[in-house]
Write an enzyme that holds these catalytic residues in place. Structure first.
Site, PDB file in Angstrom:
ATOM      1  N   HIS A  52       4.812   1.659  -7.946  1.00 58.75           N
ATOM      2  CA  HIS A  52       4.990   1.741  -9.389  1.00 58.75           C
ATOM      3  C   HIS A  52       5.221   3.182  -9.858  1.00 58.75           C
ATOM      4  CE1 HIS A  52       4.067  -2.465 -10.052  1.00 58.75           C
ATOM      5  NE2 HIS A  52       2.954  -2.349  -9.347  1.00 58.75           N
ATOM      6  N   ARG A  77       0.996   3.886  -0.481  1.00 60.31           N
ATOM      7  CA  ARG A  77       1.428   2.503  -0.674  1.00 60.31           C
ATOM      8  C   ARG A  77       2.941   2.449  -0.795  1.00 60.31           C
ATOM      9  NH1 ARG A  77      -0.520  -1.209  -5.714  1.00 60.31           N
ATOM     10  NH2 ARG A  77       0.558   0.400  -6.921  1.00 60.31           N
ATOM     11  N   ASP A  91       6.654   7.827  10.092  1.00 58.43           N
ATOM     12  CA  ASP A  91       7.277   8.998  10.714  1.00 58.43           C
ATOM     13  C   ASP A  91       7.077  10.265   9.895  1.00 58.43           C
ATOM     14  OD1 ASP A  91       8.065   7.582  12.904  1.00 58.43           O
ATOM     15  OD2 ASP A  91      10.185   7.441  12.365  1.00 58.43           O
ATOM     16  N   GLU A 156      -3.749  -9.504  -4.198  1.00 51.89           N
ATOM     17  CA  GLU A 156      -3.482  -9.357  -5.630  1.00 51.89           C
ATOM     18  C   GLU A 156      -2.809 -10.579  -6.237  1.00 51.89           C
ATOM     19  OE1 GLU A 156      -0.977  -5.937  -6.245  1.00 51.89           O
ATOM     20  OE2 GLU A 156      -0.050  -6.120  -4.287  1.00 51.89           O
ATOM     21  N   ASP A 182      -2.716  -7.405 -10.958  1.00 53.38           N
ATOM     22  CA  ASP A 182      -1.804  -8.483 -10.572  1.00 53.38           C
ATOM     23  C   ASP A 182      -2.567  -9.780 -10.344  1.00 53.38           C
ATOM     24  OD1 ASP A 182       1.059  -7.650 -10.376  1.00 53.38           O
ATOM     25  OD2 ASP A 182       0.208  -6.059  -9.155  1.00 53.38           O
TER      26      ASP A 182
END
Length: 269
Positions: A52, A77, A91, A156, A182
């Site tokens: 977000h 996230r 990576d 969620e 959520d």
């Protein structure tokens, strides 16, 4: 002359060593400067969000570098449970991942597989090119990488709560992170993170994780709610966000010089 390099601790390392619930702050501004300020504030972990927030690979890399010298664990996230995106994040040197919108065991298994090299998983091999292995300066990185990475998935949705036991049974999964916002939306009470049904679902998920011997985290920007979940056994809790703190502080400052009343903002997102 090169020197021996070892991986930094991941979230599960911090959780194993902790004797209390770990408090963390979201970093959503895509700013290495703000990430460093938050890293030095005394939190146990910082949550760099790319779902977000306007964070991209370059921003995340700069933030990982900015917080590295502080005693705080960076957790990232991605926007989606996708093996290509997860590979890129790993990576970069991300060692603690929270994968969003995981509703069943199959999706949880896919998240874990994306974080593991073959034959256990599907992570692409590029250690000579990647910061994760410090460009092959970490000895035996390819065979040790799995033990240095923490994989959490987000609970969620009401469907995920129903499937939480099967999700927790996923081999290689370190734990869950519960998203009440959520979750509330999926339960028909959008914007009501403290609705009794939502709180019950959160507590059910925490209890299931503890029974399974895995870690449970949750988001709770409201102080009293955060403490409640900590008391219920949550191992790590997101208690605020850089942008939310800035928004509320600037509103309060502006209001102190204004005759107009200030409309209170929600305590969570």
């Amino acid at each position: 002359m090169s020197f021996r390099v070892e991986p930094d601790p991941s979230l599960k390392d911090a959780l194993k060593a902790a004797d209390h619930s770990l408090a963390g702050i979201w970093v959503c501004s895509a700013s290495p400067l703000i990430a460093e300020i938050c890293a030095g504030a005394g939190f146990d972990w910082v949550f760099i969000d790319a779902e977000h927030s306007p964070n991209d690979l370059q921003n995340i890399l700069a933030q990982l570098q900015a917080v590295r010298s502080y005693p705080v664990v960076p957790v990232v996230r991605p926007a989606v449970n996708d093996p290509v995106i997860i590979k890129q994040f790993l990576d970069l040197g991300v060692q603690s991942l929270i994968i969003p919108m995981v509703n069943d065991a199959q999706q949880a298994a896919a998240a874990v597989a994306a974080c593991q090299y073959p034959p256990k998983g599907v992570r692409g091999v590029g250690s000579a090119l990647a910061r994760s292995a410090r460009w092959n300066r970490i000895p035996e990185y390819l065979t040790r990488a799995d033990e240095t990475i923490t994989v959490m998935v987000q609970i969620e949705a009401a469907e995920a709560v129903e499937n939480v036991q099967e999700i927790l049974d996923t081999d290689g999964l370190d734990g869950i992170f519960i998203g009440p916002s959520d979750l509330a939306a999926s339960m028909g009470v959008i914007g009501q993170q403290n609705h009794p049904d939502v709180v019950d679902a959160v507590l059910k998920s925490i209890k299931a994780a503890k029974a399974a011997g895995k870690y449970a985290g949750v988001n709770a920007f409201d102080h009293d709610t955060a403490r409640k979940y900590m008391d219920a056994g949550a191992d790590f809790v997101g208690v605020g966000a850089d942008v939310a703190l800035l928004a509320r502080a600037t509103e309060a400052l502006a209001a102190s010089f204004s005759n107009e009343s200030q409309t209170p903002a929600p305590k969570s997102y």
